[in-house]
Design a protein around this motif. Structure first.
Motif, PDB file in Angstrom:
ATOM      1  N   ILE A 233      17.533  63.389  17.834  1.00 52.02           N
ATOM      2  CA  ILE A 233      16.147  62.955  17.994  1.00 52.02           C
ATOM      3  C   ILE A 233      15.193  63.845  17.201  1.00 52.02           C
ATOM      4  O   ILE A 233      14.115  63.422  16.781  1.00 52.02           O
ATOM      5  CB  ILE A 233      15.763  62.943  19.499  1.00 52.02           C
ATOM      6  N   LEU A 234      15.608  65.090  16.927  1.00 51.01           N
ATOM      7  CA  LEU A 234      14.762  66.032  16.198  1.00 51.01           C
ATOM      8  C   LEU A 234      14.613  65.665  14.725  1.00 51.01           C
ATOM      9  O   LEU A 234      13.772  66.243  14.028  1.00 51.01           O
ATOM     10  CB  LEU A 234      15.320  67.450  16.319  1.00 51.01           C
ATOM     11  N   TYR A 292      13.226  69.930  27.647  1.00 48.83           N
ATOM     12  CA  TYR A 292      12.105  69.779  28.568  1.00 48.83           C
ATOM     13  C   TYR A 292      10.932  69.094  27.872  1.00 48.83           C
ATOM     14  O   TYR A 292      10.668  69.337  26.692  1.00 48.83           O
ATOM     15  CB  TYR A 292      11.641  71.139  29.086  1.00 48.83           C
ATOM     16  N   ALA A 293      10.239  68.251  28.640  1.00 49.02           N
ATOM     17  CA  ALA A 293       9.006  67.630  28.142  1.00 49.02           C
ATOM     18  C   ALA A 293       7.834  68.545  28.470  1.00 49.02           C
ATOM     19  O   ALA A 293       7.650  68.949  29.621  1.00 49.02           O
ATOM     20  CB  ALA A 293       8.810  66.269  28.789  1.00 49.02           C
ATOM     21  N   TYR A 294       7.057  68.883  27.458  1.00 48.06           N
ATOM     22  CA  TYR A 294       5.884  69.746  27.626  1.00 48.06           C
ATOM     23  C   TYR A 294       4.646  68.956  27.229  1.00 48.06           C
ATOM     24  O   TYR A 294       4.587  68.369  26.144  1.00 48.06           O
ATOM     25  CB  TYR A 294       6.007  71.004  26.773  1.00 48.06           C
ATOM     26  N   ARG A 295       3.662  68.974  28.095  1.00 50.81           N
ATOM     27  CA  ARG A 295       2.451  68.183  27.899  1.00 50.81           C
ATOM     28  C   ARG A 295       1.276  69.083  27.541  1.00 50.81           C
ATOM     29  O   ARG A 295       0.889  69.991  28.292  1.00 50.81           O
ATOM     30  CB  ARG A 295       2.148  67.422  29.186  1.00 50.81           C
ATOM     31  N   PHE A 296       0.683  68.857  26.363  1.00 51.25           N
ATOM     32  CA  PHE A 296      -0.531  69.567  25.967  1.00 51.25           C
ATOM     33  C   PHE A 296      -1.722  69.126  26.826  1.00 51.25           C
ATOM     34  O   PHE A 296      -1.780  67.984  27.292  1.00 51.25           O
ATOM     35  CB  PHE A 296      -0.895  69.267  24.513  1.00 51.25           C
ATOM     36  N   ASP A 297      -2.681  70.024  26.986  1.00 47.43           N
ATOM     37  CA  ASP A 297      -3.978  69.633  27.515  1.00 47.43           C
ATOM     38  C   ASP A 297      -4.714  68.816  26.451  1.00 47.43           C
ATOM     39  O   ASP A 297      -4.386  68.884  25.259  1.00 47.43           O
ATOM     40  CB  ASP A 297      -4.801  70.867  27.886  1.00 47.43           C
ATOM     41  N   LEU A 342      11.154  76.904  33.790  1.00 47.20           N
ATOM     42  CA  LEU A 342      12.157  75.951  33.333  1.00 47.20           C
ATOM     43  C   LEU A 342      13.138  75.676  34.478  1.00 47.20           C
ATOM     44  O   LEU A 342      14.054  76.456  34.735  1.00 47.20           O
ATOM     45  CB  LEU A 342      12.904  76.508  32.118  1.00 47.20           C
ATOM     46  N   ARG A 343      12.957  74.569  35.141  1.00 46.10           N
ATOM     47  CA  ARG A 343      13.824  74.195  36.263  1.00 46.10           C
ATOM     48  C   ARG A 343      14.916  73.251  35.788  1.00 46.10           C
ATOM     49  O   ARG A 343      14.687  72.385  34.940  1.00 46.10           O
ATOM     50  CB  ARG A 343      13.008  73.543  37.376  1.00 46.10           C
ATOM     51  N   ARG A 344      16.104  73.412  36.349  1.00 49.12           N
ATOM     52  CA  ARG A 344      17.243  72.612  35.907  1.00 49.12           C
ATOM     53  C   ARG A 344      16.976  71.124  36.062  1.00 49.12           C
ATOM     54  O   ARG A 344      17.339  70.315  35.208  1.00 49.12           O
ATOM     55  CB  ARG A 344      18.479  73.010  36.711  1.00 49.12           C
ATOM     56  N   ARG A 345      16.324  70.738  37.150  1.00 49.15           N
ATOM     57  CA  ARG A 345      16.092  69.312  37.388  1.00 49.15           C
ATOM     58  C   ARG A 345      15.053  68.716  36.437  1.00 49.15           C
ATOM     59  O   ARG A 345      14.842  67.499  36.440  1.00 49.15           O
ATOM     60  CB  ARG A 345      15.665  69.087  38.834  1.00 49.15           C
ATOM     61  N   SER A 346      14.404  69.568  35.644  1.00 49.51           N
ATOM     62  CA  SER A 346      13.401  69.070  34.705  1.00 49.51           C
ATOM     63  C   SER A 346      13.987  68.672  33.359  1.00 49.51           C
ATOM     64  O   SER A 346      13.269  68.143  32.497  1.00 49.51           O
ATOM     65  CB  SER A 346      12.321  70.141  34.483  1.00 49.51           C
ATOM     66  N   SER A 347      15.262  68.902  33.152  1.00 47.81           N
ATOM     67  CA  SER A 347      15.859  68.625  31.840  1.00 47.81           C
ATOM     68  C   SER A 347      15.953  67.124  31.574  1.00 47.81           C
ATOM     69  O   SER A 347      16.335  66.340  32.444  1.00 47.81           O
ATOM     70  CB  SER A 347      17.252  69.247  31.750  1.00 47.81           C
ATOM     71  N   ILE A 348      15.617  66.738  30.354  1.00 44.02           N
ATOM     72  CA  ILE A 348      15.739  65.337  29.919  1.00 44.02           C
ATOM     73  C   ILE A 348      16.844  65.183  28.871  1.00 44.02           C
ATOM     74  O   ILE A 348      16.968  64.128  28.244  1.00 44.02           O
ATOM     75  CB  ILE A 348      14.410  64.812  29.352  1.00 44.02           C
ATOM     76  N   LEU A 349      17.645  66.235  28.676  1.00 42.38           N
ATOM     77  CA  LEU A 349      18.672  66.217  27.628  1.00 42.38           C
ATOM     78  C   LEU A 349      19.658  65.070  27.838  1.00 42.38           C
ATOM     79  O   LEU A 349      20.174  64.867  28.939  1.00 42.38           O
ATOM     80  CB  LEU A 349      19.431  67.542  27.633  1.00 42.38           C
ATOM     81  N   GLY A 350      19.921  64.336  26.769  1.00 45.00           N
ATOM     82  CA  GLY A 350      20.918  63.276  26.790  1.00 45.00           C
ATOM     83  C   GLY A 350      20.478  61.997  27.461  1.00 45.00           C
ATOM     84  O   GLY A 350      21.260  61.034  27.537  1.00 45.00           O
ATOM     85  N   GLY A 351      19.246  61.936  27.945  1.00 44.65           N
ATOM     86  CA  GLY A 351      18.748  60.744  28.610  1.00 44.65           C
ATOM     87  C   GLY A 351      18.100  59.776  27.630  1.00 44.65           C
ATOM     88  O   GLY A 351      18.216  59.919  26.405  1.00 44.65           O
ATOM     89  N   TRP A 353      15.143  59.479  26.635  1.00 42.52           N
ATOM     90  CA  TRP A 353      14.119  60.030  25.748  1.00 42.52           C
ATOM     91  C   TRP A 353      14.733  60.729  24.538  1.00 42.52           C
ATOM     92  O   TRP A 353      14.014  61.123  23.621  1.00 42.52           O
ATOM     93  CB  TRP A 353      13.207  60.973  26.508  1.00 42.52           C
ATOM     94  N   ASP A 354      16.065  60.859  24.515  1.00 44.23           N
ATOM     95  CA  ASP A 354      16.769  61.366  23.326  1.00 44.23           C
ATOM     96  C   ASP A 354      17.344  60.230  22.493  1.00 44.23           C
ATOM     97  O   ASP A 354      18.079  60.471  21.537  1.00 44.23           O
ATOM     98  CB  ASP A 354      17.893  62.319  23.737  1.00 44.23           C
ATOM     99  N   ASP A 355      17.022  59.008  22.858  1.00 39.58           N
ATOM    100  CA  ASP A 355      17.468  57.816  22.132  1.00 39.58           C
ATOM    101  C   ASP A 355      16.272  57.261  21.375  1.00 39.58           C
ATOM    102  O   ASP A 355      15.270  56.853  21.985  1.00 39.58           O
ATOM    103  CB  ASP A 355      18.012  56.785  23.124  1.00 39.58           C
ATOM    104  N   ASP A 356      16.348  57.257  20.047  1.00 41.84           N
ATOM    105  CA  ASP A 356      15.170  56.841  19.281  1.00 41.84           C
ATOM    106  C   ASP A 356      14.949  55.332  19.284  1.00 41.84           C
ATOM    107  O   ASP A 356      14.015  54.841  18.654  1.00 41.84           O
ATOM    108  CB  ASP A 356      15.195  57.388  17.857  1.00 41.84           C
ATOM    109  N   THR A 357      15.799  54.585  20.015  1.00 45.17           N
ATOM    110  CA  THR A 357      15.538  53.150  20.194  1.00 45.17           C
ATOM    111  C   THR A 357      14.802  52.854  21.489  1.00 45.17           C
ATOM    112  O   THR A 357      14.402  51.709  21.726  1.00 45.17           O
ATOM    113  CB  THR A 357      16.850  52.348  20.160  1.00 45.17           C
ATOM    114  N   THR A 358      14.620  53.871  22.345  1.00 39.94           N
ATOM    115  CA  THR A 358      13.884  53.683  23.593  1.00 39.94           C
ATOM    116  C   THR A 358      12.438  53.318  23.286  1.00 39.94           C
ATOM    117  O   THR A 358      11.781  53.955  22.468  1.00 39.94           O
ATOM    118  CB  THR A 358      13.917  54.968  24.446  1.00 39.94           C
ATOM    119  N   SER A 359      11.953  52.278  23.956  1.00 41.71           N
ATOM    120  CA  SER A 359      10.575  51.827  23.721  1.00 41.71           C
ATOM    121  C   SER A 359       9.910  51.516  25.057  1.00 41.71           C
ATOM    122  O   SER A 359      10.469  50.767  25.867  1.00 41.71           O
ATOM    123  CB  SER A 359      10.568  50.590  22.824  1.00 41.71           C
TER     124      SER A 359
END
Length: 446
Positions: A233-234, A292-297, A342-351, A353-359
């Motif tokens: 995805i990067l 992890y997803a990080y949200r800017f102000d 950084l909490r373990r349950r916050s990880s989005i790895l492999g879900g 959101w790592d698929d560039d066809t997700t819409s």
């Protein structure tokens, strides 16, 4: 100076002492989310790097690497800093070197006035009001050649040009735009790079041991090992907005910060997004273990003078104990430090959101948390934009002790954009901005 690896020499003594630069900066860690973020902190020291000709600096490391420095001085070491062990000493890293932009026929061209410049790890010492260079390590390939700062791939990176934007330069698959730095317990270094984006493992003497890049990057021709170990995805990283921050957690894991949201599904979506990503990498497993997803102000909260969301970026992440990080959100004029865990349950790895066809993509979500994304919770520590006298473009932060931070700015080697960056003789018209290290005392600590 004394010799080290074949054909190279290290700097083992101060090249010059810096001159003081007036600077008043205040910083405070908020005890609660509602505490005023700009009260009670104080500056305890400010120090400035003096004038060091870039050609002399580079040739001392790799003789003959720079033909003409165009009057540019050493700078750019504010890309990051990491404590070097002794009081007042820090490891810093340059970025890809002097570069700028010139508009030609309505299109911006990326210029590299010193194409032979080799990004370097620079050890500095703060002495009074001066910043001294006490050691420098050139980054080299497996065969000992310079790792330049030139772009890697024609298909992904801006075309490089000479200082006047008239003559194209060659791409370099070994090129690195280095940013973050940490030093491991075994004396080796870890760096992050914006081109790949990539995580780079470097020996204690500067040789690139392994460059970890996204799966599917297809980088060929590099004179060092390249391993496709990062999420694919990067590949959608914005140009010049790859990895910029790097932290080392107490367990040895590394956290890489993507400077800006991915261009997913396109550049417009990335420019409008406020959601970027942090990745956790295990040097032992040689793999990414969490994302992890990080949200800017909102951009006008970070910088009231700015209304362009695409100007938001992360420039530094600093481990402050356990799995806690300080994250610097900034524009070029303002910055804020946020505390996250950084909490373990916050990880989005492999879900999804790592698929560039997700819409819609993660970057397209107006409210990721409402859509079920475990966005990292954060707490404002300090709003530097509300503190009078803060140096602009703070890119490096190091924790000195529980109550003190050291900050360093990126002065861009004194360069500015546009045709006026150089005079008629091809000499730099220096911006006058100096590399400055400032110690900030936090009244309540971290």
């Amino acid at each position: 100076m004394s010799p080290h690896a074949a054909g190279r020499r290290r700097v083992h003594r101060p090249l010059v002492t810096g001159l003081p630069l007036a600077l008043t900066v205040a910083l405070v860690a908020a005890a609660t989310a509602t505490a005023a973020p700009s009260e009670d902190a104080r500056v305890v020291r400010t120090a400035t790097l003096g004038e060091i000709p870039l050609g002399a600096f580079s040739d001392a490391l790799l003789p003959g690497s720079v033909d003409d420095d165009h009057g540019i001085e050493l700078g750019g070491i504010g890309s990051d800093m990491y404590p070097a062990g002794r009081k007042g000493e820090y490891w810093t890293v340059t970025d890809r070197g002097p570069n700028g932009q010139i508009n030609v026929d309505g299109k911006k061209r990326r210029t590299f006035p010193v194409p032979g410049f080799d990004p370097a790890i620079v050890k500095i010492r703060v002495v009074g009001d001066s910043v001294q260079v006490v050691d420098a390590i050139p980054l080299t390939t497996s065969s000992g050649e310079a790792v330049t700062g030139l772009p890697d791939q024609q298909s992904r990176d801006e075309a490089p040009y000479t200082y006047d934007a008239r003559t194209p330069l060659s791409y370099d698959p070994d090129g690195l735009d280095t940013e973050g730095i940490v030093r491991a317990g075994d004396g080796t270094f870890w760096l992050v790079d914006e081109y790949g984006p990539s995580l780079v493992h470097v020996s204690a003497r500067g040789k690139v041991l392994t460059r970890y890049v996204p799966q599917g990057l297809g980088l060929t021709g590099a004179d060092y090992p390249v391993v496709e170990a990062l999420p694919s995805i990067l590949l959608h990283r914005k140009i010049n907005r790859g990895f910029e921050g790097l932290a080392q957690l107490p367990d040895g894991d590394l956290v890489m910060a993507l400077q800006s949201p991915l261009s997913l599904p396109d550049a417009g979506a990335g420019d409008a997004s406020r959601t970027t990503r942090l990745l956790r990498f295990s040097p032992r497993k040689k793999a990414v273990t969490a994302e992890y997803a990080y949200r800017f102000d909102p951009v006008n909260e970070v910088d009231p003078s700015e209304d362009d969301t695409s100007e938001l970026k992360i420039s530094s992440v600093v481990a402050v104990g356990g799995d806690r990080l300080l994250v610097e959100e900034r524009t070029d004029r303002a910055a804020r430090l946020q505390l996250v865990e950084l909490r373990r349950r916050s990880s989005i790895l492999g879900g999804p959101w790592d698929d560039d066809t997700t819409s819609p993509s993660l970057e397209q979500l107006d409210d990721p948390a409402a859509a079920g994304v475990p966005v990292l919770a954060k707490r404002l520590v300090v709003d530097l934009g509300k503190v009078h006298g803060v140096q602009q473009k703070i890119e490096g932060i190091a924790r000195v002790d529980r109550d003190t931070l050291a900050l360093v700015n990126d002065n861009d080697f004194g360069m500015t954009d546009g045709a006026g960056a150089f005079d008629a003789q091809g000499r730099l018209v220096d911006s006058g901005v100096r590399t400055t290290v400032t110690y900030l005392r936090l009244p309540r600590g971290l």
